[in-house]
Motif scaffolding. Structure first.
Motif, short mmCIF file in Angstrom:
data_model
loop_
_atom_site.label_atom_id
_atom_site.label_comp_id
_atom_site.label_asym_id
_atom_site.label_seq_id
_atom_site.Cartn_x
_atom_site.Cartn_y
_atom_site.Cartn_z
N ALA A 1 0.82 -1.21 0.00
CA ALA A 1 0.00 0.00 0.00
C ALA A 1 0.85 1.26 0.00
N SER A 2 2.10 1.14 0.48
CA SER A 2 2.95 2.32 0.56
C SER A 2 4.23 2.19 -0.24
N LEU A 3 4.54 0.98 -0.74
CA LEU A 3 5.77 0.77 -1.48
C LEU A 3 5.52 0.05 -2.80
N ASP A 4 6.28 0.43 -3.80
CA ASP A 4 6.21 -0.26 -5.09
C ASP A 4 7.50 -1.04 -5.28
N LEU A 5 7.54 -2.21 -4.65
CA LEU A 5 8.71 -3.10 -4.76
C LEU A 5 8.26 -4.42 -5.38
#
Length: 321
Positions: free
Chosen positions: A85-89
């Motif tokens: 929800a907070s990171l694009d990894l």
């Protein structure tokens, strides 16, 4: 403890992995036993040189969880929210990855499978020693002690905070508690993350393949004292009391483990020690930070050979209250 003066050789005898055994992070030769006992913030006993820096091994994991508390207190991290929800990894992009929350990462129930910094999760022999992992199961359904997954936590926190974690730890915690400048925190040769066009080093959560936190018993005890005080130091709230409570909340599928801290509530971690103790430990307890709120007691021990006896005897001498 014999052999620690040659850390490369010592580590080779300790790691049980059958493949991918190569050390990829820096090593620090050991110098033997040292430690400190503090009650109500005052040192009441010490041995060896408690200011001497040593590798912390998996006690590093508990400090990593403390840094996660900074992200939590800054409103960047919600424990039960998916990391995606907070990171694009890419590690959190598939169906399993999207279900992994920050709590799953920090209490070692993510059950993530993959490879990071050249080390696959499957090679960590520690993962099978408890027999509680739910192979192929969803996040939260099983627990396994896995350094690759802890390193994934360090990567995720680095990208979330957009800064190297040692910088965050130094600025927000260690300076505030009056720690020395002798400690350092290391990753691997290839552990970097690209954040906003900047290549940031990513630390490791232990010394399994080298690296990790290098810190003295005295500075480690200061970290313990901070936790003992509910995150307060000299009248300042360094880390929220709510976060310290979360660190010591039992994991649903592993009740003697919190958010990367060991909990002695049922006396399965150290049977001879009080049930009121919590600890950061590495190398089978050879590196230990013990915090007992009931006794207002902190013990920092490095290269200890009979740690459980130490905890039992000190706890017997220092009564609760």
């Amino acid at each position: 403890m014999p052999g620690v003066e040659d850390m490369a050789s010592y580590l080779a005898t300790q790691v049980a992995d059958v493949s991918h055994r190569e050390v990829v992070g820096p090593l620090l030769d050991g110098h033997g036993a040292s430690g400190v006992v503090a009650r109500r913030g005052t040192v009441i006993a010490s041995w060896g040189d408690p200011t001497r820096v040593e590798m912390a091994y998996s006690a590093t994991k508990s400090v990593l969880a403390l840094v996660a508390g900074i992200a939590h207190d800054d409103g960047l991290l919600r424990l039960d929210e998916p990391v995606s929800a907070s990171l694009d990894l890419p590690q959190f992009a598939d169906v399993h990855g999207r279900a992994i929350s920050w709590r799953h990462l920090l209490d070692q129930t993510s059950q993530w499978e993959g490879e990071l910094w050249g080390k696959p999760t499957s090679v960590d022999a520690q993962s099978t020693r408890e027999g509680t992992e739910s192979a192929g199961g969803p996040p939260g359904a099983g627990w396994a002690y896995n350094d690759v997954r802890v390193n994934l936590t360090a990567l995720a926190l680095t990208v979330l905070l957009r800064r190297p974690l040692p910088e965050v730890l130094r600025e927000r915690v260690m300076t505030a508690i009056g720690a020395s400048d002798s400690w350092s925190w290391h990753g691997y040769r290839t552990s970097y993350a690209d954040v906003d066009g900047t290549r940031l080093p990513v630390v490791s959560g232990g010394a399994h393949w080298g690296g990790g936190l290098w810190i003295s018993a005295l500075d480690l005890a200061r970290v313990g004292q901070l936790c003992l005080r509910g995150g307060r130091w000299a009248g300042r709230q360094v880390v929220s009391e709510r976060w310290i409570e979360e660190l010591w909340t039992p994991c649903r599928v592993k009740p003697n483990y919190g958010l990367s801290w060991w909990l002695n509530d049922d006396r399965t971690v150290w049977p001879a020690a009080p049930a009121t103790g919590r600890c950061a430990r590495g190398n089978g307890g050879g590196h230990l930070l013990w915090v007992d709120p009931a006794r207002e007691l902190v013990v920092g021990s490095r290269w200890g050979a009979e740690v459980e006896t130490l905890l039992a005897e000190v706890s017997e001498a220092v009564k609760p209250g």
